[in-house]
Scaffold this active site. Sequence first.
Site, PDB file in Angstrom:
ATOM      1  N   LYS A  58       3.358  55.767 -82.590  1.00 15.42           N
ATOM      2  CA  LYS A  58       2.998  56.632 -81.452  1.00 15.42           C
ATOM      3  C   LYS A  58       1.747  57.444 -81.763  1.00 15.42           C
ATOM      4  O   LYS A  58       0.884  57.609 -80.897  1.00 15.42           O
ATOM      5  CB  LYS A  58       4.153  57.554 -81.087  1.00 15.42           C
ATOM      6  CG  LYS A  58       5.270  56.768 -80.423  1.00 15.42           C
ATOM      7  CD  LYS A  58       6.291  57.643 -79.748  1.00 15.42           C
ATOM      8  CE  LYS A  58       7.350  56.774 -79.083  1.00 15.42           C
ATOM      9  NZ  LYS A  58       8.694  57.282 -79.231  1.00 15.42           N
ATOM     10  N   LYS A 114      10.522  44.735 -77.917  1.00 16.43           N
ATOM     11  CA  LYS A 114      11.815  45.246 -77.448  1.00 16.43           C
ATOM     12  C   LYS A 114      11.657  45.774 -76.024  1.00 16.43           C
ATOM     13  O   LYS A 114      10.566  46.186 -75.616  1.00 16.43           O
ATOM     14  CB  LYS A 114      12.330  46.328 -78.391  1.00 16.43           C
ATOM     15  CG  LYS A 114      11.596  47.650 -78.295  1.00 16.43           C
ATOM     16  CD  LYS A 114      12.386  48.804 -78.906  1.00 16.43           C
ATOM     17  CE  LYS A 114      11.638  50.102 -78.611  1.00 16.43           C
ATOM     18  NZ  LYS A 114      12.295  51.315 -78.968  1.00 16.43           N
ATOM     19  N   LYS A 166      10.740  51.255 -71.618  1.00 16.85           N
ATOM     20  CA  LYS A 166      10.121  51.770 -70.385  1.00 16.85           C
ATOM     21  C   LYS A 166       8.606  51.806 -70.529  1.00 16.85           C
ATOM     22  O   LYS A 166       7.872  51.419 -69.617  1.00 16.85           O
ATOM     23  CB  LYS A 166      10.675  53.180 -70.114  1.00 16.85           C
ATOM     24  CG  LYS A 166      10.028  53.922 -68.972  1.00 16.85           C
ATOM     25  CD  LYS A 166      10.937  53.950 -67.761  1.00 16.85           C
ATOM     26  CE  LYS A 166      10.262  54.280 -66.450  1.00 16.85           C
ATOM     27  NZ  LYS A 166       9.504  55.507 -66.388  1.00 16.85           N
TER      28      LYS A 166
HETATM   29  P1  AMP Z   1      15.687  56.099 -75.705  1.00 20.64           P
HETATM   30  O1  AMP Z   1      15.466  55.611 -74.322  1.00 20.64           O
HETATM   31  O2  AMP Z   1      14.529  55.833 -76.600  1.00 20.64           O
HETATM   32  O3  AMP Z   1      16.173  57.518 -75.747  1.00 20.64           O
HETATM   33  O4  AMP Z   1      16.867  55.215 -76.321  1.00 20.64           O
HETATM   34  C1  AMP Z   1      18.225  55.444 -76.068  1.00 20.64           C
HETATM   35  C2  AMP Z   1      19.102  54.494 -76.840  1.00 20.64           C
HETATM   36  O5  AMP Z   1      18.857  53.136 -76.439  1.00 20.64           O
HETATM   37  C3  AMP Z   1      18.828  54.495 -78.369  1.00 20.64           C
HETATM   38  O6  AMP Z   1      20.069  54.404 -79.033  1.00 20.64           O
HETATM   39  C4  AMP Z   1      18.006  53.269 -78.605  1.00 20.64           C
HETATM   40  O7  AMP Z   1      18.165  52.755 -79.898  1.00 20.64           O
HETATM   41  C5  AMP Z   1      18.568  52.322 -77.562  1.00 20.64           C
HETATM   42  N1  AMP Z   1      17.580  51.303 -77.154  1.00 20.64           N
HETATM   43  C6  AMP Z   1      16.375  51.540 -76.572  1.00 20.64           C
HETATM   44  N2  AMP Z   1      15.732  50.383 -76.317  1.00 20.64           N
HETATM   45  C7  AMP Z   1      16.543  49.383 -76.755  1.00 20.64           C
HETATM   46  C8  AMP Z   1      16.453  47.946 -76.780  1.00 20.64           C
HETATM   47  N3  AMP Z   1      15.390  47.303 -76.272  1.00 20.64           N
HETATM   48  N4  AMP Z   1      17.486  47.257 -77.307  1.00 20.64           N
HETATM   49  C9  AMP Z   1      18.580  47.886 -77.803  1.00 20.64           C
HETATM   50  N5  AMP Z   1      18.729  49.229 -77.806  1.00 20.64           N
HETATM   51  C10 AMP Z   1      17.736  49.981 -77.298  1.00 20.64           C
END
Ligand code: AMP
Length: 328
Positions: free
Chosen positions: A111, A194, A197
């Site tokens: 980032k 991966k 958003k």
């Molecule tokens: P965040 O939106 O970054 O706050 O992520 C929330 C949760 O979703 C965290 O536990 C991440 O590890 C999980 N997560 C986010 N993107 C992915 C993905 N593409 N595959 C699996 N888990 C994800």
Amino acid sequence: MSRIFSGIQPSGELHIGNYLGAVRNWVALQAHYESFFCVVDYHAIIAAYAPEDLRRRTREMAISLLAAGIDPAHCTLFVQSRVPEHTELQWIFNTITPLGELERQVAFKEKSARQEQVMAGLLNYPVLQAADILLYHADRVPVGEDQVQHLELSRVIARNWNSRFAPEGDPYFPEPKPELTPTRRIVGLDGNAKMSKSLGNTIALLETPDEIWAKLRPAVTDPARVKKTDPGNPDNCPVIFGLHKAFSPAATIAEVETNCRAAGWGCVDCKKSLLEHMNAELTPIRTRAQALTEQPSLVDAALDAGAEKARAVAQQTLRHVKARMGLD
Ligand code: AMP
Ligand code: TRP
């Protein structure tokens, strides 16, 4: 008895990567462990944002979590900024976190490389995450694979604090471990990275079947399958086969394997089957989310009660921490 903590940023949409990597597991675990789930708005303000937007996104995230099956009767669901002890413990942890550990974090390196001016909050982000978890003495953290390194750092922080302020052999903070699922890393629709958003390669949890189909139809498949009669290999189709493995029953997954290798199905047939199984799981979630959107007082009541429960635990931890540190 183990305690669970996990957090999610109010990023505007809960996508199926978040759902499969983390939230579906939260729903499963809440029945078995004392669980705390948190919409981490303090983490979200590191990126530039409009206040009105954040307010809306925080609320929408809470609604999505409730719709996905997070049940305030079985767990504590709350918004991070309603419990000021998170930031208070973060300051304390800043004083025992080696700078080198923060600079090594892959998320920080990626980032910060994309930004002209890097804010201190981006570097310190995982310290706040450690405070989130340790405030509740949680030892299990259901997350996706991308959070594993942050949790390693939480363990370093717990160890450092214990070694300074807890008697040897009687650690005050547990060392939290990630709780991963077979769907720990969902690939985005572009097949390159991966699902995320910020990369614009997501399917949101609350999208309609038509919207989901509009995204599945052009999604990449095994490049060897140019024509319907070309045999393929499901392992070369991480997007669609990955989602089948996440949403479809075992019999369908076996059918996909056979029909892909023998060119019995075209990719469109395979995607239609996937859509059907996604709809079966996601339609009830979408319906619940609609109902909750129309009942704002219900959501408010859940978040108020969650903040109060979380705060009682957090205040007690901070009292203990401050007493051991000579801050009382
Ligand atoms: P965040 O939106 O970054 O706050 O992520 C929330 C949760 O979703 C965290 O536990 C991440 O590890 C999980 N997560 C986010 N993107 C992915 C993905 N593409 N595959 C699996 N888990 C994800
Ligand atoms: N960093 C996590 C993410 O981006 C969100 C998060 C904040 C979190 N605090 C947490 C996850 C505590 C687990 C535990 O996904």
